[in-house]
Design a protein around this motif. Structure first.
Motif, mmCIF file in Angstrom:
data_model
loop_
_atom_site.group_PDB
_atom_site.id
_atom_site.type_symbol
_atom_site.label_atom_id
_atom_site.label_comp_id
_atom_site.label_asym_id
_atom_site.label_seq_id
_atom_site.Cartn_x
_atom_site.Cartn_y
_atom_site.Cartn_z
ATOM 1 N N LYS A 8 0.830 -1.212 0.000
ATOM 2 C CA LYS A 8 0.000 0.000 0.000
ATOM 3 C C LYS A 8 0.860 1.256 0.000
ATOM 4 C CE LYS A 8 -4.048 1.974 2.284
ATOM 5 N NZ LYS A 8 -5.073 1.756 3.343
ATOM 6 N N VAL A 9 2.079 1.126 0.522
ATOM 7 C CA VAL A 9 3.025 2.240 0.562
ATOM 8 C C VAL A 9 4.243 1.887 -0.275
ATOM 9 C CG1 VAL A 9 4.494 3.677 2.025
ATOM 10 C CG2 VAL A 9 2.260 2.934 2.862
ATOM 11 N N LEU A 10 4.637 2.792 -1.150
ATOM 12 C CA LEU A 10 5.833 2.618 -1.964
ATOM 13 C C LEU A 10 6.979 3.377 -1.302
ATOM 14 C CD1 LEU A 10 4.231 3.390 -5.462
ATOM 15 C CD2 LEU A 10 4.409 1.157 -4.307
ATOM 16 N N SER A 69 4.252 7.560 10.190
ATOM 17 C CA SER A 69 3.943 8.786 9.470
ATOM 18 C C SER A 69 2.718 8.604 8.579
ATOM 19 C CB SER A 69 5.152 9.218 8.642
ATOM 20 O OG SER A 69 4.892 10.422 7.957
ATOM 21 N N TYR A 70 2.682 7.502 7.877
ATOM 22 C CA TYR A 70 1.586 7.241 6.934
ATOM 23 C C TYR A 70 0.251 7.086 7.679
ATOM 24 C CZ TYR A 70 -1.031 5.143 3.089
ATOM 25 O OH TYR A 70 -1.964 4.887 2.111
ATOM 26 N N ALA A 124 2.818 11.057 2.079
ATOM 27 C CA ALA A 124 4.086 11.128 1.354
ATOM 28 C C ALA A 124 5.116 11.811 2.226
ATOM 29 C CB ALA A 124 3.928 11.882 0.031
ATOM 30 N N GLY A 125 6.369 11.434 2.058
ATOM 31 C CA GLY A 125 7.408 12.069 2.849
ATOM 32 C C GLY A 125 8.770 11.465 2.577
ATOM 33 N N VAL A 184 5.519 7.092 -0.488
ATOM 34 C CA VAL A 184 4.266 7.662 -0.983
ATOM 35 C C VAL A 184 3.237 6.543 -1.071
ATOM 36 C CG1 VAL A 184 5.035 7.379 -3.388
ATOM 37 C CG2 VAL A 184 3.161 8.958 -2.865
ATOM 38 N N GLY A 185 2.015 6.850 -0.694
ATOM 39 C CA GLY A 185 0.951 5.874 -0.849
ATOM 40 C C GLY A 185 0.778 5.503 -2.309
#
Length: 234
Positions: free
Chosen positions: A83-85, A105-106, A112-113, A149-150
């Protein structure tokens, strides 16, 4: 209601990086602290050295791609199941617990970060520029800081612009800043200063600044690459 804990797909674009691929994969294994890493995908742009075989020996799948970091990262994102790249350059090393920090964080709404940056050299000159990565502004961003990033957000934005042979990270992050709240995680990715050692620190930093300026003034990807090719490319 408990928040869903996402899986992470780590994507590493490579091209003839036999000196670095084992190091970054080893650091990812050693510095992960959760079971939420769904996969690590090495996306190869046509290496002719031992990069691919070294990755496979460590049990990491390798995806073959046309050359070009934007193309490679887009292909990795397309194949990714998480789900998160999490995009990271082969010569950048993530901090201990990076996966948990990304998840925290997500799940707290930051889709994104990146991390702050530290070079693998005691150079005060490079340390000065690395200090600025704590500032949450697009001008202070770069691919060496890595990027999470998602996947849904990534796809909504159309991924990396493949017309950019250089500056693809900055261009995409610029679009992220316009779409979402970008998070600077308070820990450090340690990146190699090899290009600065090869080209000269002041000289290379100057050329990077010129590329930033050209982009700010509206110059397109071909102009940026032409400048890079003439002044930076090895």
């Amino acid at each position: 209601m408990q928040k869903e804990v996402p899986n992470i797909s780590i994507i590493i674009p490579v091209l003839n990086e036999e000196d670095y691929i084992q190091r970054v994969l080893g650091k990812i294994f050693d510095h992960s602290t959760t079971t939420r890493i769904k996969e690590i995908l090495v996306v190869d742009g046509g290496s002719t050295d031992q990069t691919v075989s070294y990755a496979k020996k460590l049990g990491v799948p390798v995806i073959s791609s046309p050359k070009g970091r934007a193309r490679q990262m887009n292909l990795g994102a397309k194949k990714a199941q998480g789900k998160v790249l999490y995009f990271i350059h082969v010569d950048s090393l993530p901090p201990f617990g990076f996966d948990q920090k990304i998840i925290d964080s997500y799940t707290n709404g930051k889709k994104a970060g990146c991390f702050r940056l530290r070079f693998d050299t005691p150079s005060l000159f490079l340390g000065f520029f690395a200090w600025w990565t704590k500032i949450n502004r697009p001008i202070c961003r770069g691919g060496d800081q890595s990027l999470y990033v998602g996947k849904e957000l990534f796809e909504t934005l159309g991924g990396f612009d493949q017309s950019y042979k250089v500056y693809e990270d900055n261009e995409f992050i610029g679009r992220l800043y316009k779409r979402t709240s970008f998070k600077i995680i308070n820990d450090y990715v340690v990146t190699s200063a090899r290009r600065y050692m090869q080209k000269g620190m002041v000289r290379l930093q100057y050329h990077f600044a010129v590329i930033h300026l050209k982009h700010y003034l509206g110059k397109g990807p071909d102009t940026l690459y032409d400048y890079y090719r003439r002044n930076i490319a090895l």
